[in-house]
Design a protein around this motif. Structure first.
Motif, short mmCIF file in Angstrom:
data_model
loop_
_atom_site.label_atom_id
_atom_site.label_comp_id
_atom_site.label_asym_id
_atom_site.label_seq_id
_atom_site.Cartn_x
_atom_site.Cartn_y
_atom_site.Cartn_z
N ALA A 1 0.83 -1.20 0.00
CA ALA A 1 0.00 0.00 0.00
C ALA A 1 0.86 1.25 0.00
O ALA A 1 0.59 2.22 -0.72
CB ALA A 1 -0.93 0.00 1.21
N ASN A 2 1.93 1.23 0.78
CA ASN A 2 2.82 2.40 0.83
C ASN A 2 3.59 2.59 -0.47
O ASN A 2 3.92 3.72 -0.85
CB ASN A 2 3.79 2.25 2.02
CG ASN A 2 3.11 2.50 3.35
OD1 ASN A 2 2.40 3.48 3.51
ND2 ASN A 2 3.31 1.61 4.30
N GLU A 3 3.86 1.49 -1.17
CA GLU A 3 4.49 1.60 -2.48
C GLU A 3 3.55 2.28 -3.48
O GLU A 3 3.98 3.12 -4.29
CB GLU A 3 4.88 0.20 -2.99
CG GLU A 3 6.02 -0.43 -2.20
CD GLU A 3 6.22 -1.90 -2.50
OE1 GLU A 3 7.27 -2.45 -2.12
OE2 GLU A 3 5.31 -2.53 -3.12
N VAL A 4 2.26 1.94 -3.40
CA VAL A 4 1.28 2.59 -4.28
C VAL A 4 1.13 4.06 -3.91
O VAL A 4 1.01 4.93 -4.79
CB VAL A 4 -0.09 1.86 -4.20
CG1 VAL A 4 -1.18 2.66 -4.92
CG2 VAL A 4 0.01 0.47 -4.80
N VAL A 5 1.16 4.35 -2.62
CA VAL A 5 1.07 5.74 -2.17
C VAL A 5 2.23 6.56 -2.74
O VAL A 5 2.04 7.71 -3.17
CB VAL A 5 1.06 5.81 -0.63
CG1 VAL A 5 1.31 7.25 -0.14
CG2 VAL A 5 -0.26 5.31 -0.08
N GLU A 6 3.41 5.97 -2.79
CA GLU A 6 4.56 6.68 -3.35
C GLU A 6 4.36 6.97 -4.84
O GLU A 6 4.77 8.02 -5.34
CB GLU A 6 5.84 5.88 -3.13
CG GLU A 6 6.30 5.84 -1.67
CD GLU A 6 6.45 7.23 -1.08
OE1 GLU A 6 7.13 8.07 -1.72
OE2 GLU A 6 5.89 7.48 -0.01
N ILE B 1 -0.05 1.98 -11.43
CA ILE B 1 -0.61 1.34 -10.23
C ILE B 1 -0.79 -0.16 -10.46
O ILE B 1 -0.50 -0.98 -9.59
CB ILE B 1 -1.93 2.00 -9.84
CG1 ILE B 1 -1.63 3.41 -9.31
CG2 ILE B 1 -2.68 1.18 -8.79
CD1 ILE B 1 -2.84 4.21 -8.96
N ALA B 2 -1.24 -0.52 -11.66
CA ALA B 2 -1.41 -1.94 -11.99
C ALA B 2 -0.08 -2.69 -11.90
O ALA B 2 -0.03 -3.85 -11.49
CB ALA B 2 -2.01 -2.10 -13.37
N ALA B 3 1.01 -2.01 -12.26
CA ALA B 3 2.33 -2.64 -12.22
C ALA B 3 2.88 -2.72 -10.80
O ALA B 3 3.76 -3.54 -10.51
CB ALA B 3 3.31 -1.85 -13.10
N THR B 4 2.36 -1.89 -9.89
CA THR B 4 2.87 -1.84 -8.51
C THR B 4 2.02 -2.66 -7.55
O THR B 4 2.55 -3.37 -6.69
CB THR B 4 2.92 -0.38 -8.02
OG1 THR B 4 3.69 0.40 -8.93
CG2 THR B 4 3.53 -0.29 -6.63
N ALA B 5 0.70 -2.57 -7.69
CA ALA B 5 -0.21 -3.20 -6.73
C ALA B 5 -0.25 -4.72 -6.91
O ALA B 5 -0.39 -5.22 -8.02
CB ALA B 5 -1.61 -2.62 -6.89
N LYS B 6 -0.14 -5.42 -5.78
CA LYS B 6 -0.19 -6.88 -5.81
C LYS B 6 -1.57 -7.41 -5.41
O LYS B 6 -1.79 -8.61 -5.34
CB LYS B 6 0.88 -7.45 -4.88
CG LYS B 6 2.30 -7.10 -5.32
CD LYS B 6 3.33 -7.66 -4.35
CE LYS B 6 4.76 -7.42 -4.85
NZ LYS B 6 5.10 -6.01 -4.94
N ARG B 7 -2.48 -6.48 -5.12
CA ARG B 7 -3.87 -6.82 -4.85
C ARG B 7 -4.70 -5.58 -5.17
O ARG B 7 -4.13 -4.53 -5.44
CB ARG B 7 -4.07 -7.28 -3.40
CG ARG B 7 -3.77 -6.22 -2.35
CD ARG B 7 -4.21 -6.67 -0.97
NE ARG B 7 -3.32 -7.68 -0.39
CZ ARG B 7 -3.61 -8.33 0.73
NH1 ARG B 7 -4.74 -8.08 1.37
NH2 ARG B 7 -2.75 -9.22 1.24
N PRO B 8 -6.03 -5.67 -5.20
CA PRO B 8 -6.84 -4.48 -5.53
C PRO B 8 -6.47 -3.27 -4.69
O PRO B 8 -6.30 -3.37 -3.47
CB PRO B 8 -8.27 -4.96 -5.26
CG PRO B 8 -8.23 -6.43 -5.50
CD PRO B 8 -6.89 -6.87 -5.00
N ALA B 9 -6.34 -2.12 -5.35
CA ALA B 9 -5.89 -0.90 -4.65
C ALA B 9 -6.99 -0.27 -3.82
O ALA B 9 -6.71 0.47 -2.89
CB ALA B 9 -5.35 0.11 -5.66
#
Length: 277
Positions: A171-176, A235-243
């Motif tokens: 989640a924090n990776e997506v936030v970045e 985001i699709a490339a970063t998130a490992k589950r639904p954002a």
């Protein structure tokens, strides 16, 4: 004749100190393990069973309030106005780990509130926020670990705890990623959404950028002009589950290809409100 016992400022103060002392003594016994059958991890951390937490929650009057979030137990007695029986957040101190209720408090009446397996990244971020809130609070103190879904009988993290930590990290990776797009948009001078609040209402960006709702921690929900397809791909490339709520989204009735989004008319809203009265 004076009454057999008269409350004076001095005796009242003594009574308060005695009451506080009893509460502090009670917590010290729990914290240090001076109770029958108290458990500790190999490193000396106090371990609470669900029965321990339930016993504390059932005491009347409640001299101690304990709250467990993702397996970490905190003494929240200083927040009696929030967590004591009959108060708004009493469900968090009822003798169980109610971590999932930090996402939705309407779940208090349900079982399995320590199950965080299927949370979205946005929900994991929300639970992590409350974990940090209690860990950093100046009046709430760490009391130990709860033997249950998140820690085993030796005080070691379980697969459920490790899974949540991975979710929070992702989640924090997506936030970045979101912060990066937001900062880039602001630096370009084209990141600010333009609003028209009178009918016809709309929000727009300079083409080909589009207005999207961003929900970045510390900034809340705000509008940013971005390349819709680019940010979706990142985001699709970063998130490992639904954002979940971390996913930037267009305004109602718009798409990620529209630079101008028409918003509901004030007249239409008023008419709809009148028809329901």
């Amino acid at each position: 004749m004076a009454p057999p016992y008269e409350f004076t400022p001095l005796t009242t103060s003594l009574a308060v100190l005695i009451a506080l002392g009893l509460g502090a003594s009670h917590f010290w016994r729990w914290q240090s393990g001076h109770t029958n059958g108290a458990l500790h991890s190999p490193s000396g951390v106090r371990l609470f069973t669900t029965a321990d937490l339930q016993r504390v929650a059932d005491e009347r009057p409640q001299t101690l309030l304990l709250l467990s979030v993702v397996g970490k137990v905190y003494n929240v007695t200083a927040g009696r106005g929030y967590y004591a029986a009959g108060e708004g957040y009493e469900g968090f101190a009822e003798g169980r780990d109610a971590s999932r209720a930090f996402v939705d408090t309407s779940l208090f009446e349900k079982e399995g509130l320590d199950d965080l397996a299927n949370l979205t990244l946005g929900e994991c971020k929300g639970v992590e926020h409350w974990m940090n809130f209690y860990a950093d609070h100046e009046k709430y103190t760490f009391a130990g670990l709860h033997i249950g879904n998140f820690y085993d009988s030796s005080g070691e993290p379980t697969s459920a705890r490790l899974d949540f930590e991975q979710c929070a990290k992702n989640a924090n990776e997506v936030v970045e990623v979101l912060k990066g797009y937001s900062a880039k948009a602001e630096l370009s001078g084209q990141g600010k959404c333009t609003w028209q609040h009178q009918d016809p209402k709309f929000v727009e960006c300079t083409p080909p950028l589009v207005p999207l709702k961003f929900e970045v921690p510390d900034r809340g929900l705000h509008c940013t002009c971005v390349d819709g397809h680019s940010i979706k791909a990142s985001i699709a490339a970063t998130a490992k589950r639904p954002a979940g709520s971390l996913e930037p989204r267009p305004y109602d009735g718009c798409t990620i290809e529209q630079s101008r989004c028409m918003l509901p008319s004030l007249k239409k809203k008023n008419a709809e409100a009148s028809s329901t009265q």
